[in-house]
Design an enzyme around this catalytic site. Structure first.
Site, PDB file in Angstrom:
ATOM      1  N   HIS A 236      12.877  -2.433  -1.244  1.00 35.46           N
ATOM      2  CA  HIS A 236      12.046  -1.892  -2.335  1.00 35.46           C
ATOM      3  C   HIS A 236      12.839  -0.787  -3.042  1.00 35.46           C
ATOM      4  O   HIS A 236      13.582  -0.036  -2.393  1.00 35.46           O
ATOM      5  CB  HIS A 236      10.728  -1.346  -1.772  1.00 35.46           C
ATOM      6  CG  HIS A 236       9.730  -1.034  -2.847  1.00 35.46           C
ATOM      7  ND1 HIS A 236       9.804   0.106  -3.613  1.00 35.46           N
ATOM      8  CD2 HIS A 236       8.660  -1.719  -3.300  1.00 35.46           C
ATOM      9  CE1 HIS A 236       8.812   0.106  -4.494  1.00 35.46           C
ATOM     10  NE2 HIS A 236       8.106  -0.996  -4.326  1.00 35.46           N
TER      11      HIS A 236
ATOM     12  N   SER B 271       3.355  -2.745 -12.156  1.00 33.76           N
ATOM     13  CA  SER B 271       2.148  -2.505 -12.965  1.00 33.76           C
ATOM     14  C   SER B 271       1.330  -3.764 -13.223  1.00 33.76           C
ATOM     15  O   SER B 271       0.750  -3.923 -14.300  1.00 33.76           O
ATOM     16  CB  SER B 271       2.510  -1.811 -14.284  1.00 33.76           C
ATOM     17  OG  SER B 271       3.049  -0.523 -14.028  1.00 33.76           O
TER      18      SER B 271
ATOM     19  N   TRP C  60       0.819  -1.223   0.000  1.00 30.79           N
ATOM     20  CA  TRP C  60       0.000   0.000   0.000  1.00 30.79           C
ATOM     21  C   TRP C  60       0.853   1.274   0.000  1.00 30.79           C
ATOM     22  O   TRP C  60       0.338   2.370  -0.114  1.00 30.79           O
ATOM     23  CB  TRP C  60      -0.939   0.011   1.214  1.00 30.79           C
ATOM     24  CG  TRP C  60      -2.140  -0.875   1.055  1.00 30.79           C
ATOM     25  CD1 TRP C  60      -2.384  -1.766   0.053  1.00 30.79           C
ATOM     26  CD2 TRP C  60      -3.281  -0.950   1.925  1.00 30.79           C
ATOM     27  NE1 TRP C  60      -3.598  -2.387   0.245  1.00 30.79           N
ATOM     28  CE2 TRP C  60      -4.167  -1.903   1.383  1.00 30.79           C
ATOM     29  CE3 TRP C  60      -3.650  -0.306   3.116  1.00 30.79           C
ATOM     30  CZ2 TRP C  60      -5.390  -2.225   1.977  1.00 30.79           C
ATOM     31  CZ3 TRP C  60      -4.863  -0.627   3.723  1.00 30.79           C
ATOM     32  CH2 TRP C  60      -5.720  -1.579   3.152  1.00 30.79           C
TER      33      TRP C  60
ATOM     34  N   GLU D  54      12.017   2.002  -4.065  1.00 31.05           N
ATOM     35  CA  GLU D  54      11.776   3.356  -3.573  1.00 31.05           C
ATOM     36  C   GLU D  54      12.626   3.637  -2.335  1.00 31.05           C
ATOM     37  O   GLU D  54      13.018   4.782  -2.084  1.00 31.05           O
ATOM     38  CB  GLU D  54      10.271   3.545  -3.299  1.00 31.05           C
ATOM     39  CG  GLU D  54       9.506   3.659  -4.614  1.00 31.05           C
ATOM     40  CD  GLU D  54       8.048   3.267  -4.555  1.00 31.05           C
ATOM     41  OE1 GLU D  54       7.492   3.130  -3.446  1.00 31.05           O
ATOM     42  OE2 GLU D  54       7.458   3.073  -5.643  1.00 31.05           O
TER      43      GLU D  54
ATOM     44  N   GLU E  57      11.214  -6.718  -9.419  1.00 33.32           N
ATOM     45  CA  GLU E  57      10.447  -5.528  -9.774  1.00 33.32           C
ATOM     46  C   GLU E  57      11.297  -4.593 -10.630  1.00 33.32           C
ATOM     47  O   GLU E  57      12.080  -3.791 -10.088  1.00 33.32           O
ATOM     48  CB  GLU E  57      10.021  -4.778  -8.511  1.00 33.32           C
ATOM     49  CG  GLU E  57       9.123  -5.566  -7.591  1.00 33.32           C
ATOM     50  CD  GLU E  57       8.249  -4.641  -6.770  1.00 33.32           C
ATOM     51  OE1 GLU E  57       7.025  -4.792  -6.828  1.00 33.32           O
ATOM     52  OE2 GLU E  57       8.778  -3.746  -6.089  1.00 33.32           O
TER      53      GLU E  57
ATOM     54  N   GLY F  35       1.417  -2.895  -6.251  1.00 34.86           N
ATOM     55  CA  GLY F  35       1.261  -1.601  -5.606  1.00 34.86           C
ATOM     56  C   GLY F  35      -0.142  -1.062  -5.813  1.00 34.86           C
ATOM     57  O   GLY F  35      -1.090  -1.424  -5.114  1.00 34.86           O
ATOM     58  N   GLY F  36      -0.291  -0.205  -6.825  1.00 34.35           N
ATOM     59  CA  GLY F  36      -1.556   0.505  -7.050  1.00 34.35           C
ATOM     60  C   GLY F  36      -2.793  -0.376  -7.049  1.00 34.35           C
ATOM     61  O   GLY F  36      -3.816  -0.026  -6.446  1.00 34.35           O
TER      62      GLY F  36
HETATM   63  C1  PEP Z   1       5.457  -1.717  -6.125  1.00 34.28           C
HETATM   64  O1  PEP Z   1       5.637  -0.584  -5.745  1.00 34.28           O
HETATM   65  O2  PEP Z   1       5.978  -2.660  -5.495  1.00 34.28           O
HETATM   66  C2  PEP Z   1       4.660  -1.926  -7.320  1.00 34.28           C
HETATM   67  C3  PEP Z   1       4.815  -3.064  -7.946  1.00 34.28           C
HETATM   68  O3  PEP Z   1       3.829  -0.913  -7.711  1.00 34.28           O
HETATM   69  P1  PEP Z   1       2.771  -0.943  -8.943  1.00 34.28           P
HETATM   70  O4  PEP Z   1       2.057  -2.269  -8.898  1.00 34.28           O
HETATM   71  O5  PEP Z   1       1.858   0.193  -8.670  1.00 34.28           O
HETATM   72  O6  PEP Z   1       3.566  -0.809 -10.187  1.00 34.28           O
END
Ligand code: PEP
Length: 249
Positions: free
Chosen positions: A93, A209, A10, A95, A163, A230-231
């Protein structure tokens, strides 16, 4: 048979009102073929654990400190996360590697701290768009794996999420062939380092994504055992079909 895992990150989204999504998600889970993990922001961990107690949903955090306690204002230790009843923690992650300058060695120490608190680490690795354009993807992934994974890695204490940074939150998704290439590479590296029993059993998630309309295709890859989302994990109505596609794969 490897564990199938659908994990939702989240990120820094959600206040107490968002917990109703956990009720909706729990109501939509009809079988136990996939483990479902939701990683809300830290202030929601305890309440998320409480409200999923009678559901199959597991709760995880998004980071932990390497120390168990001390003068680290704003940080959260692995024992504190475990104390909420959470069972998982996302580590490394992109980020955090980016915004908090976390190195592979920092991440490896965090993985060990998570294990010491009996948390399962969801270790994230992935190449940047520049790395991919320069044909360096497998070198980067190999370096992150060897640098971030401690020697005592097992299929019980660790999940790995591939990722690609350029796919996170962008709507861009690698081709199935690209996903297969990297996941097969990770599997081979795990087998070489940890032996066939452990290397074949560690769950490998794809993240970047993932949406209801592409999940089924991604889950066709033999070495994709689930997704880190994520989203599309913020709303039960988006995450539930991803879980169903995984369960059916
Ligand atoms: C994430 O941040 O781990 C991720 C995969 O984000 P999203 O699914 O939004 O690309």
């Amino acid at each position: 048979m490897r564990r199938k895992i659908a994990a939702g990150n989240w990120k820094m989204n959600g206040t107490a009102a968002a917990l109703s999504e956990l009720d909706a998600l729990a109501a939509s889970i009809s079988d136990d073929r996939a483990t479902v993990v939701i990683c809300p922001p830290a202030p929601l961990l305890y309440r998320a654990v409480e409200c999923t107690k009678s559901s199959p949903i597991q709760i995880g955090a998004q980071d932990c400190h390497v120390q168990t306690s001390g003068a680290f204002t704003g940080d959260i230790s692995a024992p504190m996360i475990a104390d909420t009843g959470a069972a998982y923690v996302i580590l490394g992650h992109s980020e955090r590697r980016d915004a908090h300058e976390e190195s592979n060695s920092d991440v490896r120490q965090k993985v060990k701290a998570a294990w010491a608190a009996n948390l399962t680490a969801i270790l994230c690795i992935g190449e940047s768009g520049d790395d991919r354009a320069a044909n360096n993807t497998l070198d980067i992934i190999g370096g992150q794996l060897s640098g971030s994974l401690p020697d005592a890695t097992t299929a019980e204490n660790t999940v790995i999420a591939y990722e690609p940074i350029w796919a996170i939150g962008t709507g861009l998704v690698p081709s199935l062939e690209q996903i297969i290439e990297v996941h097969d590479f990770i599997r081979a590296r795990l087998i070489t380092r940890f032996g066939a029993d452990i290397g074949n059993a560690i769950p490998l998630l794809y993240g970047g994504s993932v949406k209801p309309d592409n999940a089924g295709t991604i889950f066709q890859a033999e070495n994709v055992d689930g997704a880190l989302v994520g989203g599309a994990s913020l709303k039960a109505s988006d995450f539930a079909p991803i879980i169903s596609a995984l369960a059916a794969s």
